[in-house]
Design a protein around this motif. Sequence first.
Motif, PDB file in Angstrom:
ATOM      1  N   LEU A  62       0.785  -1.232   0.000  1.00  0.00           N
ATOM      2  CA  LEU A  62       0.000   0.000   0.000  1.00  0.00           C
ATOM      3  C   LEU A  62       0.819   1.286   0.000  1.00  0.00           C
ATOM      4  N   GLU A  63       2.134   1.193   0.034  1.00  0.00           N
ATOM      5  CA  GLU A  63       2.948   2.407   0.111  1.00  0.00           C
ATOM      6  C   GLU A  63       2.688   3.363  -1.045  1.00  0.00           C
ATOM      7  N   SER A  64       2.503   2.855  -2.247  1.00  0.00           N
ATOM      8  CA  SER A  64       2.284   3.741  -3.390  1.00  0.00           C
ATOM      9  C   SER A  64       0.929   4.436  -3.320  1.00  0.00           C
ATOM     10  N   VAL A  65      -0.020   3.850  -2.595  1.00  0.00           N
ATOM     11  CA  VAL A  65      -1.366   4.418  -2.485  1.00  0.00           C
ATOM     12  C   VAL A  65      -1.520   5.272  -1.226  1.00  0.00           C
ATOM     13  N   GLU A  66      -1.017   4.776  -0.115  1.00  0.00           N
ATOM     14  CA  GLU A  66      -1.230   5.412   1.184  1.00  0.00           C
ATOM     15  C   GLU A  66      -0.100   6.338   1.621  1.00  0.00           C
ATOM     16  N   GLY A  67       0.981   6.398   0.869  1.00  0.00           N
ATOM     17  CA  GLY A  67       2.056   7.341   1.149  1.00  0.00           C
ATOM     18  C   GLY A  67       2.727   7.158   2.495  1.00  0.00           C
ATOM     19  N   ASP A  68       2.956   8.311   3.190  1.00  0.00           N
ATOM     20  CA  ASP A  68       3.746   8.259   4.422  1.00  0.00           C
ATOM     21  C   ASP A  68       3.058   7.505   5.559  1.00  0.00           C
ATOM     22  N   TYR A  69       1.736   7.374   5.522  1.00  0.00           N
ATOM     23  CA  TYR A  69       1.042   6.563   6.529  1.00  0.00           C
ATOM     24  C   TYR A  69       1.477   5.103   6.388  1.00  0.00           C
ATOM     25  N   ALA A  70       1.480   4.604   5.153  1.00  0.00           N
ATOM     26  CA  ALA A  70       1.906   3.222   4.914  1.00  0.00           C
ATOM     27  C   ALA A  70       3.387   3.047   5.201  1.00  0.00           C
ATOM     28  N   VAL A  71       4.190   4.035   4.860  1.00  0.00           N
ATOM     29  CA  VAL A  71       5.621   3.961   5.170  1.00  0.00           C
ATOM     30  C   VAL A  71       5.798   3.824   6.684  1.00  0.00           C
ATOM     31  N   ARG A  72       5.046   4.620   7.437  1.00  0.00           N
ATOM     32  CA  ARG A  72       5.122   4.554   8.900  1.00  0.00           C
ATOM     33  C   ARG A  72       4.682   3.170   9.400  1.00  0.00           C
ATOM     34  N   MET A  73       3.572   2.659   8.878  1.00  0.00           N
ATOM     35  CA  MET A  73       3.097   1.326   9.272  1.00  0.00           C
ATOM     36  C   MET A  73       4.159   0.265   8.976  1.00  0.00           C
ATOM     37  N   ASN A  74       4.790   0.382   7.849  1.00  0.00           N
ATOM     38  CA  ASN A  74       5.763  -0.623   7.438  1.00  0.00           C
ATOM     39  C   ASN A  74       7.078  -0.539   8.207  1.00  0.00           C
ATOM     40  N   THR A  75       7.462   0.645   8.645  1.00  0.00           N
ATOM     41  CA  THR A  75       8.773   0.792   9.271  1.00  0.00           C
ATOM     42  C   THR A  75       8.755   0.737  10.796  1.00  0.00           C
ATOM     43  N   LEU A  76       7.613   0.969  11.409  1.00  0.00           N
ATOM     44  CA  LEU A  76       7.568   0.886  12.867  1.00  0.00           C
ATOM     45  C   LEU A  76       7.884  -0.534  13.332  1.00  0.00           C
TER      46      LEU A  76
END
Length: 185
Positions: A62-76
């Motif tokens: 979802l990173e390409s769709v949800e942007g920095d929210y998805a990046v945050r979800m993925n990296t936490l």
Amino acid sequence: MRKLIESTFMSIDGVISSAEKWSAPYWDEEYSAYARELLFASDALLLGRETYEGFARSWPRLESVEGDYAVRMNTLPKYVASRTLTEATWNATIIKGDVPDEVAKLKQQPGQNILKFGTGELDTTLLEHRLVDEYHLWICPVVAGSGGRLLDGIDTTHLKLVKTTTFASGVVVLTYTPGDASQGR
């Protein structure tokens, strides 16, 4: 000390299971802003096995769709309570053994909030051991009719309402902290 924040979707009849099927129509800008605030005030996620496995399948895509929210979800960093999971690949540590003790240790570490998603057996364990500091209950204006209910089987437990947030969509987020009936209203 870090706070453990529970974030849970439920229907007006208390159903929590399969929330993705009935809560999606209410995912709007207000929903996104509130969810974003909770996520970015946290530096770790606590998940049960089923929630972890579902998130691990979907969020990386979802990173390409949800942007920095998805990046945050993925990296936490993620902490997953499970008796059966043997491997965690999505930036996660498996909590085995004494879950309440391990969660209490996580809360003692320096940092931001620990955000807990998902519902189930882990909720019961956390409530019984008084480990949750805030409950954010997202009440969606829908009757689900059947399904699992939040904290079924728990003994009477008093909470204190500390905030109510109402969205134009009809979603109401009730924020509670642990409390007791003898405290003044």
